[in-house]
Motif scaffolding. Structure first.
Motif, mmCIF file in Angstrom:
data_model
loop_
_atom_site.group_PDB
_atom_site.id
_atom_site.type_symbol
_atom_site.label_atom_id
_atom_site.label_comp_id
_atom_site.label_asym_id
_atom_site.label_seq_id
_atom_site.Cartn_x
_atom_site.Cartn_y
_atom_site.Cartn_z
ATOM 1 N N UNK A 12 0.832 -1.206 0.000
ATOM 2 C CA UNK A 12 0.000 0.000 0.000
ATOM 3 C C UNK A 12 0.865 1.254 0.000
ATOM 4 N N UNK A 13 0.535 2.175 -0.897
ATOM 5 C CA UNK A 13 1.148 3.499 -0.923
ATOM 6 C C UNK A 13 0.038 4.537 -0.835
ATOM 7 N N UNK A 14 0.123 5.425 0.159
ATOM 8 C CA UNK A 14 -0.844 6.507 0.337
ATOM 9 C C UNK A 14 -0.205 7.798 -0.159
ATOM 10 N N UNK A 15 -0.893 8.501 -1.047
ATOM 11 C CA UNK A 15 -0.381 9.739 -1.626
ATOM 12 C C UNK A 15 -1.355 10.872 -1.317
ATOM 13 N N UNK A 16 -0.827 11.988 -0.843
ATOM 14 C CA UNK A 16 -1.677 13.141 -0.528
ATOM 15 C C UNK A 16 -0.870 14.417 -0.702
ATOM 16 N N UNK A 17 -1.552 15.472 -1.170
ATOM 17 C CA UNK A 17 -0.866 16.747 -1.352
ATOM 18 C C UNK A 17 -0.537 17.435 -0.045
ATOM 19 N N UNK A 18 -1.310 17.162 1.015
ATOM 20 C CA UNK A 18 -1.088 17.820 2.304
ATOM 21 C C UNK A 18 0.188 17.310 2.967
ATOM 22 N N UNK A 19 0.652 18.053 3.946
ATOM 23 C CA UNK A 19 1.853 17.658 4.680
ATOM 24 C C UNK A 19 1.566 16.591 5.735
ATOM 25 N N UNK A 20 0.312 16.540 6.208
ATOM 26 C CA UNK A 20 -0.072 15.614 7.266
ATOM 27 C C UNK A 20 -1.329 14.867 6.855
ATOM 28 N N UNK A 21 -1.506 13.638 7.348
ATOM 29 C CA UNK A 21 -2.744 12.925 7.039
ATOM 30 C C UNK A 21 -3.928 13.563 7.755
ATOM 31 N N UNK A 22 -5.115 13.333 7.200
ATOM 32 C CA UNK A 22 -6.320 13.838 7.857
ATOM 33 C C UNK A 22 -7.383 14.336 6.906
ATOM 34 N N UNK A 23 -7.003 14.801 5.706
ATOM 35 C CA UNK A 23 -8.012 15.332 4.800
ATOM 36 C C UNK A 23 -8.649 16.579 5.387
ATOM 37 N N UNK A 24 -9.972 16.561 5.532
ATOM 38 C CA UNK A 24 -10.666 17.712 6.101
ATOM 39 C C UNK A 24 -10.458 17.822 7.606
ATOM 40 N N UNK A 25 -9.954 16.780 8.224
ATOM 41 C CA UNK A 25 -9.542 16.885 9.625
ATOM 42 C C UNK A 25 -8.169 17.549 9.635
ATOM 43 N N UNK A 26 -8.130 18.802 10.014
ATOM 44 C CA UNK A 26 -6.885 19.557 9.938
ATOM 45 C C UNK A 26 -6.856 20.589 11.055
#
Length: 542
Positions: free
Chosen positions: A57-71
């Motif tokens: 599994x590879x998770x890719x996200x533009x943000x610096x931290x995981x969470x999505x709308x939880x920030x």
């Protein structure tokens, strides 16, 4: 309390605790590579289950931290929750973590709140809802009279039966049809089908219970938890009343502690993370997913992709035309609510704040007319305030201390069409402060220590949404069946997040991620079972 949808970051290119009933995710036989696009709750839940099952599994996200709308946003050196602020339906996360051999209480520090929320209409009109149902009945009786207290008891019984019926048949099940859901509900509790009129709105149904207009406002506000209007949302949302009595929790360190824990558990099971990386396309070969392409041109091969973001990013072609197959671009009128979100570090005085507080406008109809018909910020908004340094009691922080707070006002999702002018935003902020003052709450500062997020800002964070925080608006009896399920029309592409089944909310997004993982595993097992033997000159399907 608010319900900013926690479904993950888009690709930005743009009582006993019962089992959920989800199919078991078995061990991967071939170390299949899965790319999860978006490190929100749905994507993290899928990544956790798939990595535990042996997938690469590879998770890719533009943000610096995981969470999505939880920030969180930094305000005067304080980390303030800027998205979801509440955890309910704990059973979802207890079950998820039990599946991977962990316990929620070992990963995050949870505090149940005795006061679910404090509500105010003026300085003298206040009503608390309590985790203890008897305390709520007594509070409503003292606030609105014994007849309304009895009405609440009847309302709460209906909410409980609805939740018990819809939990296994809809929330934790794969996407059903209307007839399929009716059959499932009949098998669990035949009488639950007749508890509500499916053609009636939440507001119409509430009027059958309550006479006091303030209670209509209070319980009608459940519609906004999924970005809808109480005048158009289905009556099934009344089940939230029971969900909240089952436990409302605050997390030490804020809501970001939850995605951090899921990411940590997934990484411990082999999942890799590429943060600050933007996915610009989902690639295909021979009519099925073959990987993703990043903004810098890098191509990452994959046997399957889980897209944890708003499905409109796919439907509008932001990640390539192949990924949009079977999805429909929504009219802006069909979008859910957005918000004007203000993070503060201020001193508060006067009103006895608890963790979750709601201050109601004097004209609910006019408020939603402003948002839905006139497509503008309400002239007199209802205001949610999360006092993040307070618990579920009246205990205040130290005198003169700056408190962290998130203030939310409902707004139209027009961030990409007619962005709200600064003058309108400033007028709404002044109206917000005037309402708080009318209810007895004074903000000592002048609002300089604040960070504001508008619908246009949310649209930039989550492209193709216009700032809508909950996907398609939950309006009408068919809305629950109009969200896509976990399987897309493109083989190898799976969907998760608050814009797909079972809908918005932190626990619902987690359930969507689990559904995506279960569907992926079933399909990969089928491919391995029926894959033909390689022949000279042939090509592998992998």
């Amino acid at each position: 309390m608010p319900a900013t949808d926690p479904s993950a970051t888009t690709a930005r290119h743009g009582e006993a605790q019962p089992h959920t009933g989800l199919p078991s995710v078995g061990r991967s036989q071939g170390g299949d590579r899965v790319v999860v696009v978006g490190a929100g709750i749905g994507g993290l839940s899928a990544a956790l289950e798939l990595s535990h099952a042996g997938f690469d599994v590879l998770v890719v996200d533009q943000a610096d931290q995981p969470g999505g709308k939880i920030r969180q946003l930094d305000v005067e050196g304080l980390a303030v929750d800027a998205g979801p602020t509440v955890l309910t339906m704990r059973w979802v996360f207890d079950d998820l973590l039990a599946t991977v051999g962990a316990r929620l209480e070992d990963e995050v520090s949870l505090s149940p709140l005795s006061i679910i929320a404090r509500h105010a209409w003026s300085e003298s009109e206040r009503l608390d809802l309590h985790a203890d149902k008897t305390a709520t009945i007594d509070a409503i009786g003292a606030f609105a009279g014994p007849a309304e207290a009895r009405a609440y008891e009847a309302f709460a019984r209906t909410a409980q039966r609805l939740e018990a019926s819809l939990r296994p048949t809809f929330m934790a099940a794969d996407r059903p049809s209307m007839m399929g859901l009716a059959a499932r509900m009949a098998a669990v509790d035949p009488g639950s089908l007749f508890l509500i009129n499916p053609q009636a709105s939440l507001w119409q149904t509430l009027k059958g219970y309550f006479s006091d207009p303030r209670l209509l406002q209070l319980f009608g506000r459940y519609a906004t938890y999924c970005g809808a209007s109480p005048y158009s949302a289905p009556a099934t949302l009344m089940l939230i009343a029971h969900v909240e009595t089952q436990g409302v929790y605050a997390l030490s360190g804020g809501m970001t502690a939850l995605p951090a824990a899921l990411a940590r558990l997934a990484a411990a099971r082999g999942a890799a993370f590429r943060m600050a990386s933007t996915v610009t396309a989902i690639t295909t070969t021979a009519g099925r997913v073959s990987g993703v392409r990043l903004a810098d041109g890098e191509a990452i091969a994959a046997d399957a992709v889980v897209f944890n973001g708003d499905e409109q990013a796919l439907a509008t072609g932001l990640l390539g035309p192949e990924a949009s197959v079977g999805l429909t671009a929504l009219s802006p009128r069909l979008r859910s609510l957005s918000a004007l979100a203000v993070c503060l570090a201020e001193r508060f005085d006067g009103f006895p704040l608890v963790r979750h507080n709601v201050f109601f406008s004097s004209n609910y109809t006019a408020e939603f007319n402003d948002i839905a018909r006139l497509r503008r910020l309400p002239r007199e908004p209802t205001v949610y305030l999360c006092a993040q340094d307070r618990g579920g009691t009246d205990l205040a922080p130290a005198p003169n201390a700056h408190e962290r707070a998130l203030i939310l006002v409902n707004a139209p999702a027009v961030g990409d069409t007619t962005p709200l002018p600064h003058e309108e935003i400033d007028r709404c902020w002044q109206a917000t402060r005037a309402l708080l003052n009318r209810c007895g709450l004074r903000i000592d500062g002048h609002g300089s220590a604040r960070r504001m997020t508008s619908p246009a800002d949310f649209h930039r964070l989550f492209p193709a949404t216009g700032g809508a925080l909950y996907g398609r608006a939950s309006h009408g009896s068919l809305s629950a069946f109009q969200r896509p399920g976990s399987r897309s029309s493109l083989p190898g592409l799976y969907l998760a997040g608050g814009s797909v089944h079972p809908g918005p909310g932190v626990p619902m997004a987690a359930l969507s991620g689990r559904q995506a993982a279960a569907s992926l595993v079933q399909d990969r097992a089928s491919i391995r079972t029926f894959r033909p033997a390689a022949t000279s000159g042939g090509t592998s399907t992998r």
